[in-house]
Each structure stands twice: as structure tokens, then as C-alpha cells.
Design a protein around this motif. Structure first.
Motif, PDB file in Angstrom:
ATOM      1  N   THR A 176       0.741  -1.315  -0.071  1.00 37.76           N
ATOM      2  CA  THR A 176      -0.017  -0.018   0.051  1.00 37.76           C
ATOM      3  C   THR A 176       0.724   1.243  -0.055  1.00 37.76           C
ATOM      4  OG1 THR A 176      -0.158  -0.323   2.323  1.00 37.76           O
ATOM      5  CG2 THR A 176      -1.969  -1.184   1.202  1.00 37.76           C
ATOM      6  N   ASP A 177       1.994   1.232   0.281  1.00 31.61           N
ATOM      7  CA  ASP A 177       2.839   2.471   0.485  1.00 31.61           C
ATOM      8  C   ASP A 177       3.266   2.955  -1.143  1.00 31.61           C
ATOM      9  OD1 ASP A 177       3.251   2.232   2.841  1.00 31.61           O
ATOM     10  OD2 ASP A 177       5.349   1.817   2.973  1.00 31.61           O
ATOM     11  N   ALA A 184       6.386   5.269  -5.316  1.00 27.37           N
ATOM     12  CA  ALA A 184       6.017   5.004  -6.596  1.00 27.37           C
ATOM     13  C   ALA A 184       7.276   5.348  -7.587  1.00 27.37           C
ATOM     14  CB  ALA A 184       4.889   5.040  -7.507  1.00 27.37           C
ATOM     15  N   ARG A 185       7.526   6.576  -7.620  1.00 27.77           N
ATOM     16  CA  ARG A 185       8.461   7.097  -8.235  1.00 27.77           C
ATOM     17  C   ARG A 185       9.506   6.604  -8.209  1.00 27.77           C
ATOM     18  NH1 ARG A 185       6.807  11.612  -7.714  1.00 27.77           N
ATOM     19  NH2 ARG A 185       5.742  12.182  -9.399  1.00 27.77           N
ATOM     20  N   ALA A 186      10.247   6.346  -6.902  1.00 28.79           N
ATOM     21  CA  ALA A 186      11.448   5.516  -6.629  1.00 28.79           C
ATOM     22  C   ALA A 186      11.563   4.315  -7.235  1.00 28.79           C
ATOM     23  CB  ALA A 186      11.741   5.768  -5.178  1.00 28.79           C
ATOM     24  N   ALA A 187      10.486   3.548  -7.388  1.00 23.27           N
ATOM     25  CA  ALA A 187      10.457   2.258  -7.874  1.00 23.27           C
ATOM     26  C   ALA A 187      10.687   2.224  -9.309  1.00 23.27           C
ATOM     27  CB  ALA A 187       9.127   1.592  -7.790  1.00 23.27           C
ATOM     28  N   ASN A 228      -4.537   1.635  -9.382  1.00 19.79           N
ATOM     29  CA  ASN A 228      -3.145   1.649  -9.870  1.00 19.79           C
ATOM     30  C   ASN A 228      -2.690   2.867  -9.434  1.00 19.79           C
ATOM     31  OD1 ASN A 228      -0.766   1.686 -11.503  1.00 19.79           O
ATOM     32  ND2 ASN A 228      -1.582   0.845 -13.228  1.00 19.79           N
ATOM     33  N   PRO A 229      -1.337   2.765  -8.603  1.00 18.14           N
ATOM     34  CA  PRO A 229      -0.580   3.856  -8.245  1.00 18.14           C
ATOM     35  C   PRO A 229       0.442   4.541  -9.133  1.00 18.14           C
ATOM     36  CG  PRO A 229       0.390   1.763  -7.440  1.00 18.14           C
ATOM     37  CD  PRO A 229      -0.851   1.504  -8.124  1.00 18.14           C
ATOM     38  N   LEU A 230       0.416   4.004 -10.240  1.00 16.98           N
ATOM     39  CA  LEU A 230       1.472   4.448 -11.309  1.00 16.98           C
ATOM     40  C   LEU A 230       0.506   5.454 -12.299  1.00 16.98           C
ATOM     41  CD1 LEU A 230       3.466   1.550 -12.448  1.00 16.98           C
ATOM     42  CD2 LEU A 230       3.783   3.126 -10.689  1.00 16.98           C
TER      43      LEU A 230
END
Length: 514
Positions: A176-177, A184-187, A228-230
Motif C-alpha cells: 500500500t506504500d 512509486a517514483r522511486a520504484a 493503480n498507483p502509477l
């Protein structure tokens, strides 16, 4: 509703309040230590009935009580990203994907996971994290073993990885993070870098992004994520390289020199490379080429009917890692589907000579090494590098020209298109779609730019009424010329291997087959 009843036991009695909901055959019963408590519970149910409250059919309780119980329960802890990614890998493994697709998924998830820990990786684990992720956490075949009941069970990890695996389990962020844009941007930033922190190739980034998106969709389907967090992130992947670099395509003279060097130092591989150059076969398809698939007349054109593919890859990504050979269906084709490929007269002569000289394996395959095993990539790549050093000039060696044997496939397909073969036919022979054929090889069709210039000159001349000296007439202007004359192979009475150089097909993503 029934009256309260006594249930006698060995040491003491219990009292039951009983009622039935929606005509269910089994009554709802609640036991109490005293008769007064049972009577009180019966009165509560009776009061709810008189008030007209709705009852839950499954539990037999008033809906008001069911909602209160649910509200009192704490929500389950969210699963970690590592758990979600591991489950996604297991689900894809069950789909019996190609070994290469499984490896691509593991590598993509490994690059993302390193950015989703809630603490810096300790120095003693820095070099083991990616190795343990790709080699264990995201390799279902190694991490699990099938049980007698058909279900897979986890096996103990290697001692060398036990410490880093335990650390990763404790420090993997909740999935959930990812709802936090910074996380998400770090991933996304992590999947854009190589292990040495340098930028990854565009195609690699696109392939990893596809894997990330699919893992997120899996989490949404399981209820781990609500959205979708992206979506909406201000992040764009680099442009994907699609078209073939025309500099890798050999011409007839270069192909002739390369094949002569191969014939001198590795004669059993001459037909191997010629088959790629003339018929655009993938190396994995060559490994499964059998004599009974070939029509090799004494003169004229022949044909090959391909039905298998066996690209070389580590057996640990396979369903049968101990198997000596593991052929699969043709790429992008269903099991049992075949693909016809024409063999020009020059290639027919080369193949007939190869069979006469080197024979075939016990199961009819044309190419082998060792005890009828496949031709190892380490061998045919090394021999090709040797042929380039012998046959090409220093300037040609420094260029991308035919740097890989696969570039001969690009030469074949571009040669077909330059010869005027319809793109639909060329795509069928090559084993990919018309769209891919046009996207990848359009820039390798020779003569189109010259014809376009002549048309523009004619248009400008018509506007200005200025006479234009016509260009020298060209034969078959509407059909592109074959820019690569057919190369000759070495040796006595050897017919030159024909057709044109082909250009490499861009990597697809994890042939993911998702």
C-alpha cells in the motif's frame, strides 16, 4: 424461536437460546452458563424480530450486530511488496511460460524490489540482494517443490542466502506504500538503472515497466491495492528502439568473406550461419531443425517446415531443469503449429553438402555438438567473432556490422523486402506480424529514398516549368532492387549462399506471454 432449553453435561448444565432464520434447516443456537443469560439472549432476538430488523442468513444474527462486529475487528495488515511480487511470480510460473519470460519477470521484479525496502541495505548484503531475489524469491522452480497432493511447498533456502532473505522479509514495504507518489517514483527510477547505477537501455526499461504494471494489476485483483498507483505519475519511459540499425546488415561481399572464414575454421557451422542468412531462422529454431522437415531437391528451390524452437537458457527457469533438451513450440505460435520457409537453390546446395559431410543426429537434427547435444551459444558466438576478425577490415570490425549471428536474420528479411517480396509474405516466412515487419525493417528497404527524391524533383520542375534532366532509367522502378548480390561460399563447386542480409528483430518483452 424456541424456548430456552437445558443441555445437561457430566459436570454441569448449559442453557441454549435457539432460533431459525430464513427457513434454514439448522437452527442458530447460543449456549450460556445460566438460564437467565439464555433468556436474556432470547429476549434480544425476539425484540429485534418485533422491530422488523433484518437478519443475516449465514450467521443468524441481526444485521446491526454483524456490522458492529465487523467494525470492531481491526483490518488485516497489508501484505508486503515482496509477498505480492512473489505471488505474482508463482502465478505466472503456473501459466507455463517460456523460460526466457520467467527470467525476464524475475530480473524486472528484482530491479524494482531493491527500491521498496524501508531501510538501506546493510553493506554485507549489498551484493547478495539482487542475486537472492532473482535466484530464489522470484524463481518458483527453485524455491518450491511439488508435493504428492499436487500442491507446491516451500523448500529451505541455501545457507548463503538465509540472512539476506530474512532481512528482506522484515524490511519490505507494505504494498500500500505505492500509493505514495514518491515511493512509486522511486520504484520507477530503480527499474531505469542498471546494477552499476548507469542508465538502462530503453528496451530494458520498457520491459521492466510492463512487468511492474502486471504485478500491480495482480495486486489490485487480489484486493491489495484499490487503484493503480502509477496512473497520473509524471514519469515517461525512454523511447523504445524498434527499427533495426541498417549498419548491422551485411552486403554480398561481406557475407562471402564471413562464410569463407567460417568454412575454413569451423566447417560444420557454415550451414548453421547460412541458414540464418538465407532463411531468417532464429538460433533456437536451428537447434530443432531436422532432416525430415526439409525438402532438398537436386536443383531448384526447397522448403523447410519448422515446428519447434529451443533457445538456449539456464535450465533453472525450466519446468524440467534436469532434462537434456527442452524444445518448445515456435515463438508466438500455438503448440503443434508449423511455419513454412523457402530455401533458395544456393542454400539447398549448402544443406545437402552439410548432410553428406557431417550427417545427422539419432533423432534427425542437422546441427549438434558433443554427444548429439545442441550447438552451444558459447561456441557459435566465439566462432562468429573469430570469422569477423579474419574476414572484415579493421573499420568493419569496429562498426556494428554483423556483430551477432542474429544480425544475419536481419539481413535475410531486409533482403526479401528489397527484392520486392510482399511484406505479408516476408512476415509469414520470418515468423512475426506484418506490423513488426514494417516497424523493424522499413528503414532497411533500399531505393525508396532515391525514388522519393526523383518524385520531388519532378514536382518542383513542373511548378517552375524548368526542364529537368531525367535520371538514368532503372529497371523495375516500382520494385526495390536487391542491394545485396548473392555471396559465394568457399570451396570447390560451392554455390554461393544467396538472399540478402537480414536485420535483428527487436527484443519483445518478457516474450512475456502475459
Amino acid at each position: 424461536m424456541w424456548a430456552v432449553r437445558e443441555v445437561k453435561g457430566k459436570k454441569r448444565s448449559a442453557w441454549q437460546a435457539r432460533w431459525s432464520v430464513a427457513g434454514r434447516p439448522t437452527a442458530n443456537a447460543r449456549s450460556f452458563a445460566t438460564k437467565g443469560a439464555a433468556e436474556a439472549r432470547r429476549a434480544e432476538i425476539f425484540t429485534a424480530v418485533k422491530k422488523g430488523e433484518a437478519f443475516d442468513v449465514v450467521t443468524g444474527l441481526p444485521v446491526r450486530e454483524v456490522l458492529a462486529q465487523r467494525a470492531a475487528k481491526p483490518p488485516p495488515a497489508p501484505r508486503s511488496w515482496l509477498e505480492v511480487a512473489r505471488g505474482f511470480t508463482d502465478a505466472k510460473w503456473e501459466e507455463r511460460q517460456a523460460p526466457g519470460s520467467r527470467r525476464s519477470i524475475a530480473q524486472g521484479l528484482s530491479s524494482i524490489t531493491v527500491a521498496l525496502f524501508d531501510a538501506p541495505v546493510p553493506a554485507e548484503f549489498e551484493e547478495l540482494v539482487r542475486e537472492a531475489l532473482a535466484g530464489w524469491s522470484f524463481n518458483t522452480g527453485v524455491r518450491t517443490t511439488p508435493g504428492r497432493d499436487g500442491r507446491s511447498r516451500e523448500v529451505p533456502p541455501p545457507d548463503d542466502w538465509a540472512g539476506v532473505l530474512e532481512w528482506m522479509e522484515r524490511h519490505s514495504r507494505p504494498v500500500t506504500d505505492l500509493a505514495d507518489p514518491e515511493v512509486a517514483r522511486a520504484a520507477l527510477g530503480a527499474l531505469s538503472r542498471r546494477m552499476d547505477s548507469r542508465p538502462a537501455a530503453g528496451n530494458t526499461i520498457v520491459r521492466r515497466r510492463q512487468v511492474f504494471e502486471m504485478a500491480i494489476k495482480y495486486a489490485m485483483a487480489r484486493g491489495d491495492l484499490d487503484a493503480n498507483p502509477l496512473t497520473g505519475l509524471d514519469w515517461r519511459p525512454p523511447r523504445k528502439l524498434v527499427a533495426v540499425d541498417r549498419r548491422v546488415v551485411v552486403n554480398a561481399d561481406q557475407a562471402r568473406r564471413l562464410f569463407a572464414a567460417v568454412a575454413e575454421h569451423a566447417p560444420d557451422l557454415e550451414a548453421f550461419y547460412a541458414r540464418i542468412y538465407h532463411a531468417a531462422l532464429r538460433p533456437g529454431e536451428l537447434q530443432e531443425l531436422r532432416l525430415d522437415q526439409l525438402t532438398l531437391p537436386e536443383s531448384g528451390w526447397g522448403e523447410a517446415l519448422l515446428d519447434g524452437n529451443n533457445p538456449e537458457i539456464s535450465p533453472r527457469w525450466s519446468d524440467a531443469p534436469d532434462g537434456p533438451r527442452q524444445p518448445r513450440e515456435l515463438k508466438h505460435r500455438a503448440k503443434g503449429e508449423t511455419r513454412p520457409v523457402p530455401l533458395n537453390p544456393r542454400l539447398v546446395a549448402i544443406l545437402r553438402r552439410h548432410v553428406d559431410t557431417f550427417g545427422i543426429t539419432a533423432d534427425g537434427r542437422l546441427f549438434r555438438s558433443g554427444k548429439d547435444g545442441p550447438v552451444k551459444a558459447i561456441r557459435y558466438l566465439a566462432r562468429w567473432r573469430q570469422a569477423r576478425e579474419i574476414a572484415l577490415t579493421p573499420a568493419e570490425q569496429a562498426s556494428p556490422l554483423a556483430r551477432r549471428p542474429y544480425d544475419l536474420r536481419h539481413a535475410a528479411i531486409s533482403g526479401w523486402l528489397n527484392a520486392g517480396v510482399p511484406v505479408t509474405q516476408a512476415a509469414e516466412w520470418a515468423g512475426h506480424s506484418v506490423r513488426v515487419c514494417m516497424l523493424v525493417y522499413a528503414k532497411c528497404i533500399a531505393g525508396q529514398d532515391e525514388a522519393a527524391r526523383r518524385r520531388i524533383d519532378a514536382a518542383l520542375a513542373a511548378e517552375s516549368d524548368t526542364p529537368v534532366v531525367p535520371a538514368a532509367p532503372e529497371a523495375a522502378d516500382s520494385h526495390p532492387r536487391l542491394i545485396h548480390s548473392q555471396p559465394e561460399t568457399t570451396g570447390l563447386d560451392r554455390t554461393p549462399p544467396g538472399i540478402t542480409p537480414a536485420v535483428p528483430e527487436p527484443p519483445t518483452g518478457p516474450d512475456l506471454e502475459f
